[in-house]
Design a protein around this motif. Sequence first.
Motif, PDB file in Angstrom:
ATOM      1  N   GLY A  26      -5.371   6.777   1.249  1.00 58.70           N
ATOM      2  CA  GLY A  26      -4.962   7.199   2.584  1.00 58.70           C
ATOM      3  C   GLY A  26      -3.546   6.771   2.910  1.00 58.70           C
ATOM      4  N   ALA A  27      -3.185   5.564   2.521  1.00 69.81           N
ATOM      5  CA  ALA A  27      -1.830   5.063   2.784  1.00 69.81           C
ATOM      6  C   ALA A  27      -0.806   5.866   2.010  1.00 69.81           C
ATOM      7  N   GLY A  28      -1.153   6.314   0.823  1.00 68.27           N
ATOM      8  CA  GLY A  28      -0.222   7.059  -0.015  1.00 68.27           C
ATOM      9  C   GLY A  28       0.016   8.491   0.430  1.00 68.27           C
ATOM     10  N   ARG A  29      -0.773   8.968   1.361  1.00 66.93           N
ATOM     11  CA  ARG A  29      -0.635  10.362   1.804  1.00 66.93           C
ATOM     12  C   ARG A  29       0.403  10.546   2.907  1.00 66.93           C
ATOM     13  N   LEU A  30       0.873   9.456   3.472  1.00 66.96           N
ATOM     14  CA  LEU A  30       1.814   9.542   4.588  1.00 66.96           C
ATOM     15  C   LEU A  30       3.221   9.864   4.101  1.00 66.96           C
ATOM     16  N   GLY A  31       3.901  10.771   4.796  1.00 62.99           N
ATOM     17  CA  GLY A  31       5.310  11.038   4.541  1.00 62.99           C
ATOM     18  C   GLY A  31       5.577  11.985   3.389  1.00 62.99           C
ATOM     19  N   THR A  32       6.757  12.585   3.426  1.00 55.89           N
ATOM     20  CA  THR A  32       7.144  13.561   2.405  1.00 55.89           C
ATOM     21  C   THR A  32       8.461  13.214   1.722  1.00 55.89           C
ATOM     22  N   SER A  33       9.067  12.101   2.100  1.00 55.81           N
ATOM     23  CA  SER A  33      10.357  11.735   1.509  1.00 55.81           C
ATOM     24  C   SER A  33      10.194  11.387   0.034  1.00 55.81           C
ATOM     25  N   LEU A  34      11.322  11.263  -0.648  1.00 53.66           N
ATOM     26  CA  LEU A  34      11.303  10.871  -2.053  1.00 53.66           C
ATOM     27  C   LEU A  34      10.662   9.498  -2.224  1.00 53.66           C
ATOM     28  N   ALA A  35      10.916   8.592  -1.286  1.00 53.49           N
ATOM     29  CA  ALA A  35      10.299   7.253  -1.347  1.00 53.49           C
ATOM     30  C   ALA A  35       8.782   7.359  -1.236  1.00 53.49           C
ATOM     31  N   HIS A  36       8.297   8.224  -0.332  1.00 52.63           N
ATOM     32  CA  HIS A  36       6.851   8.423  -0.193  1.00 52.63           C
ATOM     33  C   HIS A  36       6.261   9.044  -1.458  1.00 52.63           C
ATOM     34  N   GLN A  37       6.965  10.015  -2.026  1.00 49.89           N
ATOM     35  CA  GLN A  37       6.489  10.635  -3.269  1.00 49.89           C
ATOM     36  C   GLN A  37       6.414   9.605  -4.392  1.00 49.89           C
ATOM     37  N   SER A  38       7.412   8.741  -4.467  1.00 53.43           N
ATOM     38  CA  SER A  38       7.416   7.699  -5.486  1.00 53.43           C
ATOM     39  C   SER A  38       6.265   6.718  -5.262  1.00 53.43           C
ATOM     40  N   ALA A  39       6.035   6.369  -4.011  1.00 53.87           N
ATOM     41  CA  ALA A  39       4.930   5.454  -3.687  1.00 53.87           C
ATOM     42  C   ALA A  39       3.595   6.079  -4.077  1.00 53.87           C
ATOM     43  N   ARG A  40       3.414   7.361  -3.784  1.00 53.83           N
ATOM     44  CA  ARG A  40       2.175   8.051  -4.174  1.00 53.83           C
ATOM     45  C   ARG A  40       2.007   8.033  -5.685  1.00 53.83           C
ATOM     46  N   HIS A  41       3.100   8.248  -6.391  1.00 59.69           N
ATOM     47  CA  HIS A  41       3.052   8.225  -7.855  1.00 59.69           C
ATOM     48  C   HIS A  41       2.582   6.861  -8.349  1.00 59.69           C
ATOM     49  N   LEU A  42       3.173   5.793  -7.808  1.00 59.24           N
ATOM     50  CA  LEU A  42       2.781   4.444  -8.223  1.00 59.24           C
ATOM     51  C   LEU A  42       1.334   4.139  -7.857  1.00 59.24           C
ATOM     52  N   LEU A  43       0.936   4.491  -6.647  1.00 53.35           N
ATOM     53  CA  LEU A  43      -0.437   4.223  -6.211  1.00 53.35           C
ATOM     54  C   LEU A  43      -1.449   5.043  -7.002  1.00 53.35           C
ATOM     55  N   GLY A  44      -1.019   6.212  -7.483  1.00 46.73           N
ATOM     56  CA  GLY A  44      -1.906   7.054  -8.278  1.00 46.73           C
ATOM     57  C   GLY A  44      -2.199   6.481  -9.652  1.00 46.73           C
ATOM     58  N   GLN A  45      -1.353   5.587 -10.116  1.00 53.59           N
ATOM     59  CA  GLN A  45      -1.585   4.900 -11.393  1.00 53.59           C
ATOM     60  C   GLN A  45      -2.297   3.603 -11.051  1.00 53.59           C
ATOM     61  N   SER A  46      -3.597   3.679 -10.929  1.00 58.43           N
ATOM     62  CA  SER A  46      -4.352   2.595 -10.307  1.00 58.43           C
ATOM     63  C   SER A  46      -4.142   1.230 -10.946  1.00 58.43           C
ATOM     64  N   GLY A  47      -3.891   1.153 -12.217  1.00 58.04           N
ATOM     65  CA  GLY A  47      -3.687  -0.148 -12.830  1.00 58.04           C
ATOM     66  C   GLY A  47      -4.936  -1.009 -12.761  1.00 58.04           C
ATOM     67  N   LYS A  48      -4.757  -2.292 -12.882  1.00 56.29           N
ATOM     68  CA  LYS A  48      -5.899  -3.210 -12.937  1.00 56.29           C
ATOM     69  C   LYS A  48      -6.354  -3.654 -11.548  1.00 56.29           C
ATOM     70  N   ARG A  49      -5.477  -3.561 -10.553  1.00 52.24           N
ATOM     71  CA  ARG A  49      -5.780  -3.993  -9.188  1.00 52.24           C
ATOM     72  C   ARG A  49      -6.231  -5.458  -9.153  1.00 52.24           C
ATOM     73  N   ILE A  50      -5.523  -6.284  -9.903  1.00 56.91           N
ATOM     74  CA  ILE A  50      -5.877  -7.700  -9.972  1.00 56.91           C
ATOM     75  C   ILE A  50      -5.696  -8.373  -8.612  1.00 56.91           C
ATOM     76  N   ARG A  51      -4.660  -8.023  -7.882  1.00 55.71           N
ATOM     77  CA  ARG A  51      -4.412  -8.673  -6.595  1.00 55.71           C
ATOM     78  C   ARG A  51      -5.537  -8.403  -5.600  1.00 55.71           C
ATOM     79  N   PRO A  52      -5.976  -7.144  -5.430  1.00 48.30           N
ATOM     80  CA  PRO A  52      -7.128  -6.921  -4.548  1.00 48.30           C
ATOM     81  C   PRO A  52      -8.404  -7.608  -5.050  1.00 48.30           C
ATOM     82  N   MET A  53      -8.553  -7.715  -6.365  1.00 46.88           N
ATOM     83  CA  MET A  53      -9.711  -8.441  -6.899  1.00 46.88           C
ATOM     84  C   MET A  53      -9.663  -9.903  -6.469  1.00 46.88           C
ATOM     85  N   CYS A  54      -8.488 -10.502  -6.532  1.00 50.64           N
ATOM     86  CA  CYS A  54      -8.346 -11.908  -6.122  1.00 50.64           C
ATOM     87  C   CYS A  54      -8.674 -12.072  -4.638  1.00 50.64           C
TER      88      CYS A  54
END
Length: 99
Positions: A26-54
Amino acid sequence: GLTRRLVELRLLLASTLDEVERALDGAGRLGTSLAHQSARHLLGQSGKRIRPMCVALAARTGAGWNEAARTFAVAVELVHNATLLHDDVVDVGDERRGV
């Protein structure tokens, strides 16, 4: 090894981490700027999510998983992704994890 332990933690925290993923989506859907697109790209690569696990594990040792813990888990992951985006900009990086 470590990979097996992370898989075990993800299974233990599956419903909690699903909440975090939905909030991040939901947070990644906000905005249409290049920064928002980049953020969506990063958030879309879910990774390990170690920080939320902690955060989830720490919440279980205290007051328990609640809205405040979820908000903090999402915030921690967003800050982490912001630092990745910052590093990519500073490094003039074209790719992250081969994408």
